[in-house]
Design a protein around this motif. Structure first.
Motif, PDB file in Angstrom:
ATOM      1  N   SER A 120       0.822  -1.208   0.000  1.00  0.00           N
ATOM      2  CA  SER A 120       0.000   0.000   0.000  1.00  0.00           C
ATOM      3  C   SER A 120       0.856   1.259   0.000  1.00  0.00           C
ATOM      4  O   SER A 120       0.409   2.294  -0.466  1.00  0.00           O
ATOM      5  CB  SER A 120      -0.916   0.004   1.221  1.00  0.00           C
ATOM      6  N   LYS A 121       2.093   1.167   0.512  1.00  0.00           N
ATOM      7  CA  LYS A 121       2.956   2.349   0.451  1.00  0.00           C
ATOM      8  C   LYS A 121       3.664   2.461  -0.884  1.00  0.00           C
ATOM      9  O   LYS A 121       3.977   3.542  -1.343  1.00  0.00           O
ATOM     10  CB  LYS A 121       4.002   2.318   1.575  1.00  0.00           C
ATOM     11  N   GLY A 123       2.519   1.327  -3.802  1.00  0.00           N
ATOM     12  CA  GLY A 123       1.607   1.499  -4.924  1.00  0.00           C
ATOM     13  C   GLY A 123       1.545   2.889  -5.514  1.00  0.00           C
ATOM     14  O   GLY A 123       1.754   3.047  -6.719  1.00  0.00           O
ATOM     15  N   PRO A 124       1.260   3.938  -4.706  1.00  0.00           N
ATOM     16  CA  PRO A 124       1.160   5.272  -5.294  1.00  0.00           C
ATOM     17  C   PRO A 124       2.440   5.751  -5.956  1.00  0.00           C
ATOM     18  O   PRO A 124       2.383   6.381  -7.023  1.00  0.00           O
ATOM     19  CB  PRO A 124       0.815   6.152  -4.091  1.00  0.00           C
ATOM     20  N   VAL A 125       3.593   5.400  -5.387  1.00  0.00           N
ATOM     21  CA  VAL A 125       4.868   5.826  -5.977  1.00  0.00           C
ATOM     22  C   VAL A 125       5.060   5.170  -7.336  1.00  0.00           C
ATOM     23  O   VAL A 125       5.442   5.820  -8.321  1.00  0.00           O
ATOM     24  CB  VAL A 125       6.026   5.482  -5.023  1.00  0.00           C
ATOM     25  N   LEU A 127       2.708   4.054  -9.232  1.00  0.00           N
ATOM     26  CA  LEU A 127       1.709   4.625 -10.139  1.00  0.00           C
ATOM     27  C   LEU A 127       2.216   5.931 -10.750  1.00  0.00           C
ATOM     28  O   LEU A 127       2.122   6.150 -11.968  1.00  0.00           O
ATOM     29  CB  LEU A 127       0.418   4.874  -9.370  1.00  0.00           C
ATOM     30  N   LEU A 128       2.798   6.779  -9.903  1.00  0.00           N
ATOM     31  CA  LEU A 128       3.343   8.050 -10.385  1.00  0.00           C
ATOM     32  C   LEU A 128       4.461   7.801 -11.391  1.00  0.00           C
ATOM     33  O   LEU A 128       4.509   8.439 -12.451  1.00  0.00           O
ATOM     34  CB  LEU A 128       3.859   8.857  -9.204  1.00  0.00           C
ATOM     35  N   ALA A 154       1.239  -1.171 -10.444  1.00  0.00           N
ATOM     36  CA  ALA A 154       0.846  -0.285  -9.345  1.00  0.00           C
ATOM     37  C   ALA A 154      -0.589  -0.548  -8.921  1.00  0.00           C
ATOM     38  O   ALA A 154      -0.900  -0.581  -7.721  1.00  0.00           O
ATOM     39  CB  ALA A 154       1.006   1.168  -9.775  1.00  0.00           C
ATOM     40  N   LEU A 158      -1.972  -1.758  -5.300  1.00  0.00           N
ATOM     41  CA  LEU A 158      -3.030  -1.083  -4.537  1.00  0.00           C
ATOM     42  C   LEU A 158      -4.156  -2.050  -4.211  1.00  0.00           C
ATOM     43  O   LEU A 158      -4.727  -2.017  -3.119  1.00  0.00           O
ATOM     44  CB  LEU A 158      -3.563   0.110  -5.317  1.00  0.00           C
ATOM     45  N   THR A 162      -4.583  -2.527  -0.009  1.00  0.00           N
ATOM     46  CA  THR A 162      -5.537  -1.726   0.735  1.00  0.00           C
ATOM     47  C   THR A 162      -6.835  -2.486   0.930  1.00  0.00           C
ATOM     48  O   THR A 162      -7.283  -3.211   0.055  1.00  0.00           O
ATOM     49  CB  THR A 162      -5.838  -0.413  -0.005  1.00  0.00           C
ATOM     50  N   THR A 166     -11.484   1.148  -4.073  1.00  0.00           N
ATOM     51  CA  THR A 166     -11.592   2.429  -4.763  1.00  0.00           C
ATOM     52  C   THR A 166     -11.998   2.178  -6.202  1.00  0.00           C
ATOM     53  O   THR A 166     -12.094   1.041  -6.644  1.00  0.00           O
ATOM     54  CB  THR A 166     -10.259   3.174  -4.726  1.00  0.00           C
TER      55      THR A 166
END
Lengths: 244, 77
Positions: A120-121, A123-125, A127-128, A154, A158, A162, A166
Motif C-alpha cells: 500500500s505504500k 503502490g502510489p509511488v 503509479l506516479l 501499481a 493497490l 488496501t 476504490t
C-alpha cells in the motif's frame, strides 16, 4: 528424466559451439549502416517525433504496435472467458478458492501485514512513476507499453495492499477505460488518412512544434489500454471480480 | 561485468529449470529478469530494460505465483 538431461546437455554443447563459431562468421561481414543512416537523416522529419525510437515504434512500425495491443486484447479476452467459466463451475463446491468473494475467503489467505504495509505504500509511488514513463515516452526511454505495464503493477499493488475498494481497483471501471482507449486508438490511427499522411500517419504537419503531440497522445492511449487490461486480468485472477 | 552478468543469468536459468520447488523457480526467474534488465541498461537499451523489469519481475511473477497457488502437485517428492 535421464533423457531430458541428455537433451539439456546436447543443447548446452550446441550453444557453446555456437558461441565459439559466431564471432568468426560475423567478423567477416561489415556492420550494415544503410538503415541507420537513413533513420538518422529522415526519421524525425518523416514522422514528427522527437526521438528516433518513438519515430520507429509509433511512426514507421505503428502497425506493429496496433498488432501488439490486439494480441493483448485477444489474450485478455480469452483469460477472462476461462476465469468466468471456472468461477461458474466452482460455485457448488466452495472448497476450491478460485474466485471466492472476499467474505467467503479464509482470512489471511492473501493478506498479510507484510504485504499490506509494503504494497500500500509502494503502490502510489509506482503509479506516479508509471505515468511519468508514459507521458515522457517521446523524449526519454519508455513509452506507452512500458508505462502501461508499470501502471498495471501499481494497480495490482493497490488492490493487494488496501482494504478499501476504490474506483481504481474496480474491474468495471478499468474495463470501460480499456475499451474506450482502444476505440480512441483506432480513431487516432485513422485520423491521419484525412490529412494526407496515411493510416497511422501524423495528422499534424511535421516540422511544426505541435507535431510531437500526436506521439504523446498515442503513448497515453496505448499506456491506458495496456495498463488497465493487465490490471483487470490480475485483479480477476486474484478473485476480486465482483464490483463494489 | 557483462560476462559476470551472463554467467549469473545462466546459473539462475539452470536453477529455475532444475529446481524441484516451483516457487523457487519463479523467484529465480524474477531475479533473472532483474539481472537481464541491468544488462540491457549496460548495453544502452534502456526502454527494453524498463519493459523487462516491469513485465518480467513484476507482472509475470504475480501471474506465476497465482497459478502455482491454484494448481496441485502430482508427484510426491
Amino acid at each position: 528424466m535421464k533423457r531430458t538431461l541428455f537433451i539439456i546437455k546436447l543443447i548446452f554443447i550446441l550453444l557453446i559451439l555456437a558461441l565459439a563459431i559466431f564471432p568468426v562468421i560475423l567478423s567477416s561481414h561489415s556492420w550494415p549502416v544503410v538503415s541507420r543512416d537513413y533513420l538518422y537523416e529522415n526519421a524525425l522529419s518523416d514522422t514528427g517525433a522527437v526521438n528516433t525510437v518513438s519515430s520507429i515504434y509509433l511512426g514507421y512500425r505503428a502497425m506493429d504496435t496496433l498488432g501488439e495491443t490486439l494480441v493483448l486484447l485477444v489474450s485478455i479476452t480469452g483469460t477472462m472467458g476461462i476465469l468466468i467459466n471456472l468461477g461458474r463451475e466452482n460455485e457448488e463446491e466452495e472448497a476450491v478458492s478460485f474466485s471466492l468473494a472476499p467474505e467467503k475467503r479464509a482470512t489471511n489467505a492473501q493478506r498479510t501485514h507484510l504485504l499490506e504495509v509494503v504494497a500500500s505504500k509502494l503502490g502510489p509511488v509506482v503509479l506516479l512513476f508509471g505515468f511519468y514513463v508514459m507521458l515522457y515516452g517521446h523524449i526519454s526511454p519508455g513509452g506507452g507499453f512500458q508505462g502501461g505495464v508499470i501502471v498495471a503493477s501499481a494497480i495490482v499493488f493497490l488492490a493487494l495492499g488496501t482494504e478499501t475498494q476504490t474506483k481504481l481497483t474496480n474491474t468495471n471501471v478499468l474495463g470501460r477505460i480499456e475499451s474506450l482507449s482502444f476505440l480512441v486508438l483506432i480513431i487516432a490511427a485513422t485520423s491521419g488518412v484525412f490529412f494526407e499522411s496515411g493510416f497511422f500517419g501524423n495528422p499534424i504537419k511535421s516540422g511544426s512544434s505541435l507535431s510531437a503531440n500526436f506521439i504523446i497522445l498515442l503513448n497515453i492511449i496505448i499506456g491506458l489500454k495496456v495498463g488497465t487490461s493487465i490490471a483487470v486480468m490480475c485483479i480477476a485472477m486474484m478473485g476480486g471480480r465482483r464490483g463494489h | 561485468m557483462t560476462i559476470l552478468l551472463l554467467f549469473l543469468i545462466l546459473a539462475l536459468g539452470s536453477f529455475a529449470l532444475l529446481s524441484r520447488d516451483l516457487l523457487h523457480s519463479v523467484i529465480a526467474l524474477s531475479a533473472l529478469s532483474m539481472l537481464s534488465a541491468l544488462m540491457f541498461t549496460i548495453l544502452k537499451a534502456p526502454d527494453v530494460a524498463i519493459t523487462e523489469a516491469a513485465v518480467g519481475a513484476g507482472i509475470s511473477t504475480i501471474i506465476f505465483v497465482w497459478a502455482i497457488r491454484h494448481t496441485r502437485r502430482r508427484s510426491k517428492d
